[in-house]
Design a protein around this motif. Structure first.
Motif, short mmCIF file in Angstrom:
data_model
loop_
_atom_site.label_atom_id
_atom_site.label_comp_id
_atom_site.label_asym_id
_atom_site.label_seq_id
_atom_site.Cartn_x
_atom_site.Cartn_y
_atom_site.Cartn_z
N THR A 12 3.75 11.11 -17.81
CA THR A 12 3.29 10.05 -18.05
C THR A 12 3.60 9.44 -19.16
OG1 THR A 12 1.22 10.98 -16.76
CG2 THR A 12 1.02 8.66 -17.83
N VAL A 13 3.97 8.10 -19.08
CA VAL A 13 4.23 7.15 -20.43
C VAL A 13 3.27 6.18 -20.82
CG1 VAL A 13 5.95 5.76 -21.32
CG2 VAL A 13 6.73 7.78 -19.88
N LEU A 14 2.85 5.41 -19.90
CA LEU A 14 2.06 4.30 -20.13
C LEU A 14 0.90 4.33 -18.96
CD1 LEU A 14 4.22 1.54 -21.15
CD2 LEU A 14 2.87 2.79 -22.71
N ALA A 15 0.11 3.40 -19.09
CA ALA A 15 -1.09 3.10 -18.14
C ALA A 15 -1.38 1.73 -18.16
CB ALA A 15 -2.42 3.58 -18.54
N ALA A 16 -1.89 1.21 -16.69
CA ALA A 16 -2.00 -0.29 -16.63
C ALA A 16 -3.28 -0.26 -15.56
CB ALA A 16 -0.99 -0.95 -16.17
N PRO A 17 -3.80 -1.43 -15.23
CA PRO A 17 -4.92 -1.44 -14.30
C PRO A 17 -4.46 -1.21 -12.84
CG PRO A 17 -4.92 -3.50 -15.95
CD PRO A 17 -3.82 -2.46 -16.23
N ALA A 18 -5.22 -0.56 -12.14
CA ALA A 18 -4.63 0.10 -10.73
C ALA A 18 -5.77 -0.03 -9.71
CB ALA A 18 -4.11 1.60 -10.79
N GLU A 19 -6.94 -0.73 -10.01
CA GLU A 19 -7.97 -0.75 -9.03
C GLU A 19 -8.37 -2.23 -8.80
OE1 GLU A 19 -12.02 1.80 -9.29
OE2 GLU A 19 -12.15 0.17 -10.83
N GLY A 20 -8.48 -2.67 -7.65
CA GLY A 20 -8.82 -3.82 -7.29
C GLY A 20 -7.86 -4.95 -7.65
N ILE A 21 -6.84 -4.86 -7.54
CA ILE A 21 -5.76 -5.78 -7.96
C ILE A 21 -5.42 -6.80 -7.00
CG2 ILE A 21 -3.34 -5.96 -8.86
CD1 ILE A 21 -5.47 -4.63 -10.88
N VAL A 22 -5.66 -7.94 -7.27
CA VAL A 22 -5.58 -9.12 -6.36
C VAL A 22 -3.94 -9.66 -6.27
CG1 VAL A 22 -6.11 -11.34 -5.60
CG2 VAL A 22 -7.94 -9.70 -6.23
N THR A 23 -3.28 -9.78 -5.08
CA THR A 23 -2.01 -10.15 -5.14
C THR A 23 -1.75 -10.65 -3.88
OG1 THR A 23 0.07 -9.41 -5.45
CG2 THR A 23 -1.35 -8.12 -4.00
N ALA A 24 -0.53 -11.50 -3.53
CA ALA A 24 -0.14 -12.14 -2.38
C ALA A 24 0.41 -11.16 -1.40
CB ALA A 24 1.11 -13.12 -2.74
N ALA A 25 0.37 -11.68 -0.07
CA ALA A 25 0.94 -10.99 1.02
C ALA A 25 1.34 -11.83 2.04
CB ALA A 25 -0.37 -9.92 1.67
N PRO A 26 2.50 -11.23 2.63
CA PRO A 26 2.78 -12.28 3.88
C PRO A 26 1.78 -12.60 4.92
CG PRO A 26 4.26 -10.30 3.57
CD PRO A 26 3.04 -9.99 2.79
N THR A 27 1.80 -13.61 5.39
CA THR A 27 0.70 -14.21 6.33
C THR A 27 0.81 -13.48 7.59
OG1 THR A 27 2.11 -16.08 7.07
CG2 THR A 27 0.32 -16.37 5.24
N SER A 28 2.03 -12.99 8.05
CA SER A 28 2.28 -12.01 8.96
C SER A 28 1.50 -10.66 9.05
CB SER A 28 3.92 -11.93 9.10
OG SER A 28 4.42 -11.33 8.16
N VAL A 29 1.17 -10.10 7.77
CA VAL A 29 0.50 -9.10 7.47
C VAL A 29 -0.85 -9.36 7.42
CG1 VAL A 29 0.36 -6.90 6.20
CG2 VAL A 29 2.60 -7.97 6.48
N TYR A 30 -1.23 -10.33 6.30
CA TYR A 30 -2.73 -10.87 6.29
C TYR A 30 -2.88 -12.20 6.52
CZ TYR A 30 -3.46 -6.02 4.50
OH TYR A 30 -3.59 -4.62 4.39
N SER A 31 -3.50 -12.66 7.37
CA SER A 31 -3.66 -14.21 7.64
C SER A 31 -3.89 -15.20 6.29
CB SER A 31 -4.40 -14.39 8.79
OG SER A 31 -5.87 -14.20 8.41
N SER A 32 -4.62 -14.48 5.39
CA SER A 32 -4.99 -15.20 4.33
C SER A 32 -3.88 -15.70 3.13
CB SER A 32 -6.16 -14.70 3.65
OG SER A 32 -5.73 -13.30 2.89
N GLY A 33 -2.99 -14.81 3.53
CA GLY A 33 -1.77 -14.78 2.48
C GLY A 33 -2.08 -13.95 1.23
#
Length: 381
Positions: free
Chosen positions: A212-233
């Motif tokens: 392990t080298v570094l750490a960063a946030p990994a919980e509840g990360i909000v991001t974009a998604a294709p609308t074909s996968v999640y309609s909200s985007g």
């Protein structure tokens, strides 16, 4: 009305009042807005080796270059994504935050999508090909939000070495099974990123270990998604995939502010400026500590001779032989078959992405849910 019932009614309404950017808690936690006053990633190409990237997503418009595909994605340019994971990683790195949408760490960077698989098995050799292609096509940072629980192959180690020699910063997720660090994160020279939670503590499912080298946030990360996968985007996810993408974004900021700084020095500055989360020095759960974007961007460190994550060079002999940059101490390279049936999973385990309730009226989810919902199935590979 009972308190719990009132909260159940109020929570979706509160979330709907927030833009997507406002729900990206990691931006404030890492002081990303201050960091973006120093640099925004302009001029830096970040390769995302994943399921492809939806180049048509509004938050990634103009950020995605034509890429390529390997394995089951061979023949594509990487700019479509039927899975969603690759788009999510690209957005964490370089989304533009238009009209309250997702904002990436380095919104000025360009994404080079390399589709290595979509919802199915793929091999370490395919990832090795992808790394080489990225290094040959202008990538200055490569994000690998994927992992293999099996041992690495020589072809993958050689690909990592090749990219390092080409002055590329390689960032990879440690994995999500709560086990040892997965490949390629466990290869010398690669920045292996574990996860933290909202409280700044080690994320419970993160793979950990001496690599392990570094750490960063990994919980509840909000991001974009294709609308074909999640309609909200949009979607929320847990996993070291997100942590890796965050560090890749910070690496892009550093490379943008200091374009002449070699990759070895970029790696060094990310390590030296990390914020210790445990005992002083490196530890198995968080490595050298939590990524510190402002610290990395403002530090003035002397140059290093080589990537600090590589093992020290072997003493010269009368007849030197080429060696692999790194390999697990328990498994010498000559004992690893070049082509074995490896199975990969996102970030070495299950990366959970959940459809997100958003504040933008034009693209609300068909099934509004609290952001904390976890009842959608994980992305399969």
């Amino acid at each position: 009305m009972p308190l719990l019932s009132a909260l159940a009614v109020a929570l979706p309404l509160l979330l709907a009042a927030q833009s997507i950017e406002e729900q990206e808690w990691h931006l404030d936690a890492l002081d990303i807005y201050s960091a973006q006053e120093q640099a925004r990633g302009d001029g830096v190409i970040v390769a995302v080796i994943d399921s492809g990237v939806d180049a048509k997503h509004p938050d990634l418009a103009g950020r995605v270059l034509p890429g390529t595909g390997f394995g089951s994605s061979k023949g594509t340019d990487g700019t479509t994504d039927t899975d969603g994971h690759g788009t999510g990683m690209a957005a964490i790195i370089a989304a533009t935050g238009r009209d309250g949408g997702a904002l990436g760490i380095a919104p000025g960077a360009k994404i080079l999508p390399i589709a290595s698989a979509e919802k199915e098995q793929f091999t370490l050799d395919v990832v090795a090909e992808s790394i080489r292609w990225a290094a040959d096509h202008g990538a200055k940072v490569v994000n690998l939000s994927l992992g293999f629980s099996s041992s690495m192959t020589p072809s993958l180690v050689r690909a990592v070495n090749y990219a390092i020699e080409k002055d590329v910063v390689l960032v990879a997720a440690t994995g999500n099974e709560g086990k040892e660090v997965s490949a390629p994160a466990n290869i010398g020279g690669v920045i292996a990123v574990a996860g933290t939670n909202r409280e700044g503590k080690p994320w419970k499912s993160s793979n950990v270990g001496a690599d392990t080298v570094l750490a960063a946030p990994a919980e509840g990360i909000v991001t974009a998604a294709p609308t074909s996968v999640y309609s909200s985007g949009y979607a929320e996810m847990d996993g070291t995939s997100a942590a890796s993408a965050i560090v890749a974004g910070v690496a892009a900021l550093v490379r943008a502010k200091h374009p002449q700084l070699p990759a070895k020095d970029v790696v060094n500055v990310l390590i030296k400026t990390a914020k210790d989360l445990a005992e002083p020095g490196r530890d198995e759960a968080t490595g050298f500590g939590l990524i510190d974007p402002m610290g990395a961007l403002t530090a003035q460190l002397p140059p290093v001779e080589r990537n600090p994550l590589l093992p020290p060079p072997k003493p010269s002999t009368a007849q030197p032989t080429p060696t692999l940059a790194a390999q697990p101490s328990a498994q010498p390279a000559d004992e690893i078959s070049d082509r074995l049936p490896f199975i990969a999973a996102v970030a070495g385990g299950t990366a959970v992405m959940t459809a997100l309730l958003i504040a933008l009226p034009a693209i609300r989810s068909r099934r509004p849910e609290p952001v904390s919902a976890r009842d959608t199935p994980p992305i399969p590979w």
